[in-house]
Each structure stands twice: as structure tokens, then as C-alpha cells.
Write a protein that holds these residues in place. Sequence first.
Motif, mmCIF file in Angstrom:
data_model
loop_
_atom_site.group_PDB
_atom_site.id
_atom_site.type_symbol
_atom_site.label_atom_id
_atom_site.label_comp_id
_atom_site.label_asym_id
_atom_site.label_seq_id
_atom_site.Cartn_x
_atom_site.Cartn_y
_atom_site.Cartn_z
ATOM 1 N N SER A 140 -5.101 -12.237 20.139
ATOM 2 C CA SER A 140 -5.471 -12.030 21.529
ATOM 3 C C SER A 140 -4.670 -10.890 22.127
ATOM 4 C CB SER A 140 -5.192 -13.312 22.332
ATOM 5 O OG SER A 140 -5.348 -13.105 23.716
ATOM 6 N N GLN A 156 -5.521 -12.988 29.510
ATOM 7 C CA GLN A 156 -5.507 -13.120 28.057
ATOM 8 C C GLN A 156 -6.918 -12.978 27.519
ATOM 9 O OE1 GLN A 156 -3.680 -17.146 28.731
ATOM 10 N NE2 GLN A 156 -2.547 -16.590 26.885
ATOM 11 N N GLN A 157 -7.068 -12.335 26.390
ATOM 12 C CA GLN A 157 -8.370 -12.218 25.754
ATOM 13 C C GLN A 157 -8.846 -13.571 25.242
ATOM 14 O OE1 GLN A 157 -8.336 -9.718 22.306
ATOM 15 N NE2 GLN A 157 -10.559 -9.666 22.092
ATOM 16 N N PHE A 158 -7.964 -14.284 24.548
ATOM 17 C CA PHE A 158 -8.256 -15.627 24.058
ATOM 18 C C PHE A 158 -7.138 -16.540 24.555
ATOM 19 C CE2 PHE A 158 -10.127 -12.796 20.825
ATOM 20 C CZ PHE A 158 -11.450 -13.212 20.890
ATOM 21 N N GLN A 195 -12.572 -17.627 25.567
ATOM 22 C CA GLN A 195 -12.584 -16.171 25.502
ATOM 23 C C GLN A 195 -12.825 -15.606 26.892
ATOM 24 O OE1 GLN A 195 -15.404 -14.458 22.779
ATOM 25 N NE2 GLN A 195 -14.702 -12.367 23.136
#
Length: 337
Positions: free
Chosen positions: A3, A98-100, A32
Motif C-alpha cells: 500500500s 492509505q491505498q489499502f 481499497q
Amino acid sequence: MQSLNVVFTGKDQVEVWREDVAAPGPHEIVAQATASLISSGTEGIVLGRKFEPGSHWDNWARYPFYTGYCFVGRVLEVGSEVQNWKVGDRIAARTGHQQFALFNPESKRAVPIPDGVSDEDAAWFGMAHIAQCGVRTANHELGDSVVIIGLGLLGQLVTQYASLSGARQIIVIDPAQPRVDMALAHGATHGFACGVDEAKSRVLEWTGGGADVVYDITGFAPVFSSALGLARKFGKLLLLGDTGTPSEQRLTPDVINRGVRILAAHDIHFPHEASEAQRWGHDTMCALFFNYLERGLMRVDDLVTHRYAPQDAPQAYHMLQTDRSSAMGVVFDWSKI
């Protein structure tokens, strides 16, 4: 899976780290990101260390600091004990940029997003909850005269909530004319692009001696004293949000001589008892905000002034530190990775 995460690594230092994401535990999910909104006031205080030593800010803001709390995305994985979420659900959660994101949806106060609300609009849910805490604490009555000082994210939302609460007058004050114009387009009746002291005589004239409710949403400690003078006798001054230097907030004779009441609201001031939380807790307040968006009673899409790819986070925060008056909603678009 890795991430991209936005991290404050020191005073005025922003980095984007790539980090591994673990599999979810029994009570956790992985989501996500699609959009996340920068809380420019809170995040700016932390990044610039604009607070007093020994304050609660000082105890909280430890580096590396994983910043942000207005995350919107879609559920990718669910733990074995998770009951209320499934893969594909759209989710808003009080977790970082956060991306993930791996988190327990209960501890991060996650809420579902209805079909009629876009991801970008939904990212305002955290700010909308804070603003609603303030408006509920003010306990408005129909026909109130209201003064709102500070027209950042919270000030813009309080303007709309006050209008929905039946305010007769909504007078807004902020040094930046574009911010005043935004508030006037969203329910304010009068606006001043100046300081509080410059606006005082006109405010007292228009309100007939002072407002029923005055909001100080500036996070700038010296405004507190001036704001007290804008409330009517036995009126209310509501502090919404927090300053990094509370020792610089000074009482004036307005408190004793005119009985001005001081109230305060914060994000953590939502009901914890199950009966009250079920009626107007975090989840139900967020659901009400989404309902207002769906019905067109509130608008936030036109309050977004900047969109950044997450990898450009250092530029986004630099802009907010150097030219904040030109910005309102600043969104990370996670599709741009």
C-alpha cells in the motif's frame, strides 16, 4: 500486497511510503481507497507542530504520524468474524490516507455509503460529523441569528447545517473573500472578508446587539476574546475544533457582565451509551449527512478546490501551508496511482 501510505515523518516533512498489508484478522477488513479528504486544520497543526509543549496535541502527534481520517473505498477482504460487511461494499472509515487500509470497522467507526452519494462527496463524512456535533451542542432554535467565524471545511458545513436548522441570519467572517463567497452560496445571509474586530460594529447593528450563537471555528486562539463580544446578552459562544495554543485564549468581561455562555464541541463528543448512540451517534449522524446530500439539501462537490494523486502528497501539504486561503476541499484521488 503493498500500500501507498501518506506519512508525516517530522515537522514539515511529508513522505509517501510503500508498505506491506497483512491479511485481515477475524474482526478486520481490507479496503481499497478511492478518495480521501485532507482535514487541513488538524493535519496542518500536526505537520507544522503548531501546538504548545505538554498539550494533548504534543502527546498525540508522534512521528512517524500516519495522517488522515476521512477514508472512502471499497471492501476487498473480510475477516472470518466480520458480519456487517462484504466484499464490494462501499465504505467510509476514520482511517488514514492509505491505498489499502487494514482495520477493524468497529474501531474506525466505519459507515456504509448509499448509492446516491459519490465517493468524493462521501469523503466529507468525518468533517460533517464534527460540524454536526457542534450544531447539536449549540441547540439552535428557529429564527436564531448566527455568526460563524472561520470558513474552512467545518465553517462551510456549519453554515449549511445552521441554515437547515432554521437560522434567520447567518453572518460569516473570514479574511479570505473566496471562502466568504462559498459560504454565501451555501446559505449565509451576510459575509465579511476581514477580521472579527473590523466586522464587529456591523454585526452588532444587524443582529440588534449580538447573535444568539457565535461559532469560533478558526483554531486561532486570539479570536476567542473578540468572538465573545459578538454574542448577545446570555447568548452562546461555541468553540468547534481545537487550537494548539489554548493558553492564549483569554476571557473577557462579556462572560460575567453579559452572561455569555461558552460551549465546546469535539469529534469525540458523540454519545457512548447504546440508547443515545442508536438515536444520534456517529453512525446516525453520518447517515443523516448522506441523506441531506441525496436530497440536495447540502452540497460539498463545489467545495472541492484541489485534487491530487497520492504520490503528490508533499506538494498538496506544501500548498496548504503556503497558500491555504485559496484552498477548500483538498482530495486525494486514489485512482491516479
